[in-house]
Design a protein around this motif. Structure first.
Motif, PDB file in Angstrom:
ATOM      1  N   GLU A  34     -33.052   6.672 -61.021  1.00 61.96           N
ATOM      2  CA  GLU A  34     -34.557   6.623 -61.471  1.00 61.96           C
ATOM      3  C   GLU A  34     -34.615   6.361 -62.800  1.00 61.96           C
ATOM      4  OE1 GLU A  34     -35.797  10.725 -60.041  1.00 61.96           O
ATOM      5  OE2 GLU A  34     -35.595  10.184 -58.151  1.00 61.96           O
ATOM      6  N   ALA A  35     -35.988   6.158 -63.025  1.00 62.67           N
ATOM      7  CA  ALA A  35     -36.155   5.912 -64.522  1.00 62.67           C
ATOM      8  C   ALA A  35     -37.690   6.640 -64.837  1.00 62.67           C
ATOM      9  CB  ALA A  35     -36.533   4.319 -64.627  1.00 62.67           C
ATOM     10  N   ILE A  46     -43.188  -3.613 -66.445  1.00 56.89           N
ATOM     11  CA  ILE A  46     -44.612  -3.447 -67.147  1.00 56.89           C
ATOM     12  C   ILE A  46     -44.353  -2.197 -68.235  1.00 56.89           C
ATOM     13  CG2 ILE A  46     -46.462  -2.259 -66.510  1.00 56.89           C
ATOM     14  CD1 ILE A  46     -46.686  -3.285 -63.877  1.00 56.89           C
ATOM     15  N   ALA A  47     -43.255  -1.574 -68.008  1.00 59.39           N
ATOM     16  CA  ALA A  47     -42.875  -0.489 -68.945  1.00 59.39           C
ATOM     17  C   ALA A  47     -42.331  -0.908 -70.368  1.00 59.39           C
ATOM     18  CB  ALA A  47     -42.143   0.632 -68.368  1.00 59.39           C
ATOM     19  N   ASN A  65     -36.960  -0.405 -59.429  1.00 62.16           N
ATOM     20  CA  ASN A  65     -38.282  -0.799 -59.454  1.00 62.16           C
ATOM     21  C   ASN A  65     -38.459  -1.874 -60.326  1.00 62.16           C
ATOM     22  OD1 ASN A  65     -40.784  -1.480 -58.980  1.00 62.16           O
ATOM     23  ND2 ASN A  65     -41.531   0.682 -58.451  1.00 62.16           N
ATOM     24  N   SER A  66     -37.938  -3.159 -60.384  1.00 64.50           N
ATOM     25  CA  SER A  66     -38.044  -3.909 -61.386  1.00 64.50           C
ATOM     26  C   SER A  66     -39.519  -4.357 -61.661  1.00 64.50           C
ATOM     27  CB  SER A  66     -37.264  -5.331 -60.918  1.00 64.50           C
ATOM     28  OG  SER A  66     -37.996  -5.972 -59.822  1.00 64.50           O
ATOM     29  N   ARG A 107     -43.317   1.079 -49.869  1.00 63.80           N
ATOM     30  CA  ARG A 107     -43.454   2.660 -49.941  1.00 63.80           C
ATOM     31  C   ARG A 107     -42.365   3.607 -50.348  1.00 63.80           C
ATOM     32  NH1 ARG A 107     -45.921   4.228 -43.751  1.00 63.80           N
ATOM     33  NH2 ARG A 107     -47.386   2.247 -43.677  1.00 63.80           N
ATOM     34  N   LEU A 108     -41.039   2.976 -50.365  1.00 65.50           N
ATOM     35  CA  LEU A 108     -39.934   3.557 -51.177  1.00 65.50           C
ATOM     36  C   LEU A 108     -40.211   3.303 -52.592  1.00 65.50           C
ATOM     37  CD1 LEU A 108     -36.998   4.646 -51.225  1.00 65.50           C
ATOM     38  CD2 LEU A 108     -36.099   2.197 -51.249  1.00 65.50           C
ATOM     39  N   LEU A 109     -40.656   2.257 -53.032  1.00 67.67           N
ATOM     40  CA  LEU A 109     -40.830   1.695 -54.497  1.00 67.67           C
ATOM     41  C   LEU A 109     -42.058   2.684 -54.864  1.00 67.67           C
ATOM     42  CD1 LEU A 109     -40.174  -1.843 -54.758  1.00 67.67           C
ATOM     43  CD2 LEU A 109     -38.536   0.051 -55.201  1.00 67.67           C
ATOM     44  N   ARG A 110     -43.210   2.760 -54.256  1.00 64.84           N
ATOM     45  CA  ARG A 110     -44.300   3.588 -54.745  1.00 64.84           C
ATOM     46  C   ARG A 110     -44.240   5.076 -54.731  1.00 64.84           C
ATOM     47  NH1 ARG A 110     -47.386   6.598 -56.275  1.00 64.84           N
ATOM     48  NH2 ARG A 110     -49.459   6.308 -56.426  1.00 64.84           N
TER      49      ARG A 110
END
Length: 222
Positions: free
Chosen positions: A170-171, A156-157, A150-151, A52-55
């Protein structure tokens, strides 16, 4: 920006966006509708605190997730899902269309995959589908916001060639999209048809399994 809207960022060459990450061949992405709202709720409630933290960028309680799912407007945003054999949502991608700024139209993408379904390329496949839909919806920029830790999202990015900016843990990732063409439109249509057919097969298999189980003799305790 509402952290419960979306999460996922170097720009991609406009001519090369039709061949984004494809994930695994068996991962089929179906567009969801309001009929799938309860399955969406089940999916998000199954995420643990770290997920939930990552999402969402923070550990959100159940009632906030319930409000988030109830507030999804399927006529405005696009939501994609990957179903397992039990017709449960293993992965969900949420594509939100942001207000246009001049000739720039941006969509924000967020994704979540259940722990039990990771390593199958589901996140990449959801991103690929979101990128194609964005092109066909005349979106010029695909955007992802996530925690820098969030590796999975960062991977994916980077794999998609997105421009990534880091700041304060943050990214932000940005992908410039090429305009829609016959190939992108046909690709999305075929992908959706395949996913709908796959869902129908899984549903029929599920129904047949339940029917078979109903005819099985009930064990009587000694």
């Amino acid at each position: 920006m509402n952290t419960l809207t979306h999460r996922t960022t170097e720009p991609i060459a406009p001519s090369d966006r039709s061949s984004l990450p494809t994930g695994r061949a068996h991962v089929l992405v179906r567009e969801l509708t309001a009929v799938d709202r309860e399955r969406l709720l089940t999916h998000f409630l199954a995420l643990d605190e770290e997920d939930r933290l990552l999402r969402f960028g923070q550990v959100v309680p159940n009632h906030v997730i319930e409000n988030y799912v109830r507030a999804i407007d399927f006529t405005r945003d696009t939501v994609f899902g990957v179903f397992n054999s039990k017709l449960e949502l293993s992965g969900v991608g949420h594509l939100a269309y942001l207000p246009a700024e001049g000739n720039t139209r941006t969509a924000e993408f967020g994704v979540s995959v259940l722990e039990s379904a990771r390593g199958q390329g589901i996140g990449s496949k959801l991103f690929e589908r979101a990128a194609i839909r964005s092109r066909n919806a005349h979106v010029t920029m695909l955007y992802i916001h996530c925690l820098s830790r969030n590796s999975t999202m960062v991977h994916i990015a980077k794999k998609a060639g997105m421009k990534i900016e880091y700041a304060y843990g943050e990214a932000d990732a940005y992908l410039t999209l090429s305009p829609a063409d016959q190939s992108s439109i046909l690709t999305e249509m075929l992908q959706e048809q395949a996913a709908v057919f796959d869902y129908a097969l899984k549903r029929h298999a599920r129904q047949a399994s339940r029917l078979f189980e109903s005819f099985m003799p009930v064990a009587v305790a000694a």
